[in-house]
Design a protein around this motif. Structure first.
Motif, PDB file in Angstrom:
ATOM      1  N   VAL A 173      18.586 102.537  56.752  1.00  0.00           N
ATOM      2  CA  VAL A 173      18.375 101.673  55.593  1.00  0.00           C
ATOM      3  C   VAL A 173      19.455 100.598  55.565  1.00  0.00           C
ATOM      4  CG1 VAL A 173      17.319 103.520  54.219  1.00  0.00           C
ATOM      5  CG2 VAL A 173      19.766 103.061  53.997  1.00  0.00           C
ATOM      6  N   SER A 174      19.124  99.499  54.946  1.00  0.00           N
ATOM      7  CA  SER A 174      20.094  98.434  54.682  1.00  0.00           C
ATOM      8  C   SER A 174      20.324  98.377  53.177  1.00  0.00           C
ATOM      9  CB  SER A 174      19.572  97.093  55.186  1.00  0.00           C
ATOM     10  OG  SER A 174      19.339  97.147  56.583  1.00  0.00           O
ATOM     11  N   ALA A 175      21.516  97.909  52.778  1.00  0.00           N
ATOM     12  CA  ALA A 175      21.845  97.901  51.356  1.00  0.00           C
ATOM     13  C   ALA A 175      22.580  96.635  50.965  1.00  0.00           C
ATOM     14  CB  ALA A 175      22.689  99.129  51.008  1.00  0.00           C
ATOM     15  N   GLY A 176      22.302  96.163  49.757  1.00  0.00           N
ATOM     16  CA  GLY A 176      23.047  95.059  49.159  1.00  0.00           C
ATOM     17  C   GLY A 176      23.717  95.544  47.893  1.00  0.00           C
ATOM     18  N   VAL A 177      24.984  95.174  47.689  1.00  0.00           N
ATOM     19  CA  VAL A 177      25.778  95.689  46.571  1.00  0.00           C
ATOM     20  C   VAL A 177      26.297  94.529  45.734  1.00  0.00           C
ATOM     21  CG1 VAL A 177      27.844  96.997  45.921  1.00  0.00           C
ATOM     22  CG2 VAL A 177      26.446  97.753  47.870  1.00  0.00           C
ATOM     23  N   ALA A 178      26.231  94.705  44.394  1.00  0.00           N
ATOM     24  CA  ALA A 178      26.773  93.688  43.482  1.00  0.00           C
ATOM     25  C   ALA A 178      27.456  94.383  42.315  1.00  0.00           C
ATOM     26  CB  ALA A 178      25.675  92.760  42.978  1.00  0.00           C
ATOM     27  N   GLU A 179      28.592  93.825  41.916  1.00  0.00           N
ATOM     28  CA  GLU A 179      29.348  94.399  40.800  1.00  0.00           C
ATOM     29  C   GLU A 179      29.139  93.555  39.546  1.00  0.00           C
ATOM     30  OE1 GLU A 179      34.046  95.244  39.707  1.00  0.00           O
ATOM     31  OE2 GLU A 179      33.382  95.431  41.812  1.00  0.00           O
ATOM     32  N   PHE A 180      29.006  94.212  38.433  1.00  0.00           N
ATOM     33  CA  PHE A 180      28.751  93.527  37.169  1.00  0.00           C
ATOM     34  C   PHE A 180      29.994  92.770  36.682  1.00  0.00           C
ATOM     35  CE2 PHE A 180      29.115  93.701  32.505  1.00  0.00           C
ATOM     36  CZ  PHE A 180      28.029  92.925  32.155  1.00  0.00           C
ATOM     37  N   SER A 181      29.765  91.573  36.153  1.00  0.00           N
ATOM     38  CA  SER A 181      30.813  90.816  35.471  1.00  0.00           C
ATOM     39  C   SER A 181      30.284  90.399  34.101  1.00  0.00           C
ATOM     40  CB  SER A 181      31.216  89.585  36.282  1.00  0.00           C
ATOM     41  OG  SER A 181      30.094  88.756  36.521  1.00  0.00           O
ATOM     42  N   ASP A 182      31.157  90.071  33.177  1.00  0.00           N
ATOM     43  CA  ASP A 182      30.778  89.887  31.775  1.00  0.00           C
ATOM     44  C   ASP A 182      29.662  88.878  31.553  1.00  0.00           C
ATOM     45  OD1 ASP A 182      32.519  91.772  30.931  1.00  0.00           O
ATOM     46  OD2 ASP A 182      34.146  90.391  30.448  1.00  0.00           O
ATOM     47  N   ASP A 183      29.617  87.857  32.355  1.00  0.00           N
ATOM     48  CA  ASP A 183      28.626  86.798  32.134  1.00  0.00           C
ATOM     49  C   ASP A 183      27.351  86.993  32.951  1.00  0.00           C
ATOM     50  OD1 ASP A 183      29.836  86.410  34.548  1.00  0.00           O
ATOM     51  OD2 ASP A 183      29.990  84.220  34.359  1.00  0.00           O
ATOM     52  N   THR A 184      27.174  88.171  33.516  1.00  0.00           N
ATOM     53  CA  THR A 184      26.010  88.436  34.365  1.00  0.00           C
ATOM     54  C   THR A 184      24.895  89.094  33.562  1.00  0.00           C
ATOM     55  OG1 THR A 184      27.519  88.813  36.222  1.00  0.00           O
ATOM     56  CG2 THR A 184      25.230  89.495  36.511  1.00  0.00           C
ATOM     57  N   THR A 185      23.687  88.594  33.692  1.00  0.00           N
ATOM     58  CA  THR A 185      22.538  89.236  33.049  1.00  0.00           C
ATOM     59  C   THR A 185      21.969  90.299  33.986  1.00  0.00           C
ATOM     60  OG1 THR A 185      20.912  87.707  33.981  1.00  0.00           O
ATOM     61  CG2 THR A 185      21.975  87.069  31.892  1.00  0.00           C
ATOM     62  N   LEU A 186      21.078  91.107  33.466  1.00  0.00           N
ATOM     63  CA  LEU A 186      20.444  92.154  34.274  1.00  0.00           C
ATOM     64  C   LEU A 186      19.740  91.537  35.480  1.00  0.00           C
ATOM     65  CD1 LEU A 186      18.388  95.185  33.035  1.00  0.00           C
ATOM     66  CD2 LEU A 186      17.427  93.678  34.775  1.00  0.00           C
TER      67      LEU A 186
ATOM     68  N   ARG B 170      19.366  90.479  57.823  1.00  0.00           N
ATOM     69  CA  ARG B 170      19.491  89.395  58.799  1.00  0.00           C
ATOM     70  C   ARG B 170      20.667  89.614  59.753  1.00  0.00           C
ATOM     71  NH1 ARG B 170      18.225  86.227  54.186  1.00  0.00           N
ATOM     72  NH2 ARG B 170      20.436  85.738  53.888  1.00  0.00           N
ATOM     73  N   SER B 171      21.632  90.435  59.296  1.00  0.00           N
ATOM     74  CA  SER B 171      22.833  90.675  60.117  1.00  0.00           C
ATOM     75  C   SER B 171      22.650  91.821  61.099  1.00  0.00           C
ATOM     76  CB  SER B 171      24.029  90.964  59.211  1.00  0.00           C
ATOM     77  OG  SER B 171      24.289  89.869  58.364  1.00  0.00           O
ATOM     78  N   GLY B 172      21.463  92.410  61.157  1.00  0.00           N
ATOM     79  CA  GLY B 172      21.228  93.470  62.134  1.00  0.00           C
ATOM     80  C   GLY B 172      20.717  94.774  61.576  1.00  0.00           C
ATOM     81  N   LYS B 173      20.598  94.885  60.226  1.00  0.00           N
ATOM     82  CA  LYS B 173      20.071  96.100  59.561  1.00  0.00           C
ATOM     83  C   LYS B 173      21.053  97.261  59.685  1.00  0.00           C
ATOM     84  CE  LYS B 173      15.377  94.576  60.651  1.00  0.00           C
ATOM     85  NZ  LYS B 173      14.124  94.852  61.374  1.00  0.00           N
ATOM     86  N   ASP B 174      20.706  98.370  59.012  1.00  0.00           N
ATOM     87  CA  ASP B 174      21.524  99.586  59.024  1.00  0.00           C
ATOM     88  C   ASP B 174      22.972  99.273  58.623  1.00  0.00           C
ATOM     89  OD1 ASP B 174      22.272 102.221  59.305  1.00  0.00           O
ATOM     90  OD2 ASP B 174      22.547 102.095  61.492  1.00  0.00           O
ATOM     91  N   ARG B 175      23.137  98.496  57.598  1.00  0.00           N
ATOM     92  CA  ARG B 175      24.479  98.113  57.155  1.00  0.00           C
ATOM     93  C   ARG B 175      24.466  97.732  55.681  1.00  0.00           C
ATOM     94  NH1 ARG B 175      26.027  94.211  61.389  1.00  0.00           N
ATOM     95  NH2 ARG B 175      24.579  95.537  62.547  1.00  0.00           N
TER      96      ARG B 175
END
Length: 469
Positions: free
Chosen positions: A428-441, A457-462
């Motif tokens: 599986v590939s994964a994308g991660v984002a951290e919440f900040s005060d001005d960020t909506t759902l 795009r960078s090769g998967k499995d990462r």
């Protein structure tokens, strides 16, 4: 069935019925009025009650309703005799709990024949006198019966009021525990509720360092005759450890039922007065059954609307709903919050090569791996197709990445042949984002989603992590 209680203020009818029933092999006890009949009932524990309708001190309908107020007596046969000129209200006739009404008009031979036919029914008292020895103080007058009835009604009303908390089951169970232990002196209380969707155990005072939670659960299940097998279990044990935990020698178990359906078990640790406990539980048994049925139905319906059928994870709507709640919490308390969007690499090839049923098996197994690898506080949901969304409350992106790396590594080394019969490779590939005060759902999810496609795009499995410019 062989024990019959005859309650009638007429000496003639008492003597006649007693004589006939004894001739047919029945063990018979008689009583001259409703109060006397109620006291004789608890002392004699008959399988069938034949009672007159109009009597001094308490009539036959009231006697019947009092008997039926105890769960153990639901299978006792009750026949109410009415005079030729006596009419009973249709409502009370239906609500009395009597099995049959029979007029005394007509010849005695016909009446006795009707009674004998009634006695062929499968009636039995469920109350074991060897166990229940509580009714040692007889009712003196109607006021004693009324007082006893009022006590029971108040307790049951308080119990039913807990249904208002059905949307917060743990809180509801804590309130139930407090209410029950106001009336029962015991060192602890354990409540098991079970449906096909989920089984729950709420333990108060049963926990110890040497008592595994599964041991408590399995012993509670043994109290049931045919427990259903739920899809999953939730075990909630209070943090105050006791010295001895759960010992089968010091507990009393009571099955909670609704009709013929077993819905749970209530277990008391070291009750001070076992006989009084049996009497108390019998008087509230029907109400506990209603409560258990209500919370089980609510739980099943909530799961049906929130859980993805294939993976048993939260569905998209439920996952986003929880993310919204966590965002509000993070804003109020300035807590960390991270989300990850995951996608199975080359899943279309798996479906095209092995078929969609095979692909469903893969998704189901991946869902299980995700659920078992995350913390209990993490929310894992199926976002759609082969995409998953994981919510990490209280931690920053770096900690979430560490947890995800462990999951990706487990998938790389997973023995798929043992599950699918095919030597496939799944990543599986994964994308991660951290919440900040001005960020909506929506912005937070989009950030994670964009990072997911960077990982692809960078090769998967990462894993790719969103970083502020």
């Amino acid at each position: 069935m062989d024990k019959v209680l005859v309650v009638d203020d007429s000496d003639t009818w008492r003597t006649l019925l007693e004589k006939v029933l004894i001739e047919y092999g029945f063990t018979v006890e008689t009583a001259a009025d409703g109060i006397d009949g109620l006291n004789k009932f608890f002392d004699f524990l008959p399988d069938v009650v034949i009672t007159d309708y109009v009597m001094p001190r308490m009539n036959g309908v009231h006697l019947c309703r009092l008997i039926r107020s105890y769960t153990s007596f639901k299978n006792v046969g009750i026949l109410i005799l009415t005079g030729a000129d006596e009419a009973i209200n249709d409502f009370w006739a239906k609500k009395s709990g009597a099995n049959k009404f029979l007029k005394k008009s007509g010849d005695v031979e016909s009446i006795t024949k009707e009674i004998l036919n009634f006695l062929k029914g499968n009636y039995i008292s469920g109350w074991s006198k060897e166990v229940y020895k509580t009714r040692t103080e007889p009712f003196g007058e109607l006021v004693d019966v009324i007082e006893e009835t009022l006590k029971t009604e108040v307790i049951n009303k308080e119990l039913l009021s807990l249904v208002q908390y059905v949307d917060d089951e743990e809180y509801m169970m804590r309130k139930l525990k407090s209410l029950i232990l106001d009336f029962v002196r015991a060192d602890g209380l354990c409540i098991l509720l079970i449906s096909s969707s989920i089984g729950r155990v709420y333990s108060f005072g049963f926990y110890s360092d040497t008592t595994p939670h599964e041991y408590v659960k399995s012993n509670l299940l043994r109290a049931m005759e045919k427990p259903v097998t739920p899809s999953e279990w939730l075990l909630k044990f209070d943090s105050d450890a006791s010295e001895d935990g759960f010992d089968t020698n010091n507990v009393k178990n009571f099955v909670i039922s609704f009709g013929d359906q077993e819905l749970g078990v209530m277990s008391f640790k070291r009750p001070r007065n076992a006989e009084s406990l049996y009497y108390f539980m019998d008087s509230i048994g029907e109400t506990l059954g209603i409560i258990a049925k209500t919370v089980n139905n609510f739980c099943d319906q909530r799961i049906a609307t929130e859980i993805d059928f294939l993976t048993s994870l939260f569905n998209r709507k439920a996952t986003l709903s929880r993310l919204k709640e966590y965002i509000e919490l993070a804003k109020r308390r300035m807590l960390s919050l991270t989300v990850a969007m995951l996608d199975v690499d080359d899943f279309k090839e798996i479906n095209d090569t092995y078929g969609h049923l095979f692909g469903d098996t893969v998704l189901k197994e991946i869902g299980k791996i995700f659920r078992n690898s995350m913390r209990k506080s993490d929310i894992v949901g199926r976002y759609g197709g082969e995409e998953f969304l994981i919510i990490f409350p209280g931690i920053k992106a770096a900690e979430a990445v560490e947890a995800l790396e462990r999951v990706l590594d487990e998938l790389r080394n997973y023995d798929w042949r043992a599950v699918t019969g095919k030597p496939i490779k799944v990543t599986v590939s994964a994308g991660v984002a951290e919440f900040s005060d001005d960020t909506t759902l929506r912005e937070l999810v989009n950030k994670a989603d964009n990072e997911l496609y960077k990982a692809k795009r960078s090769g998967k499995d990462r894993i790719s992590v969103y970083r502020e410019n």
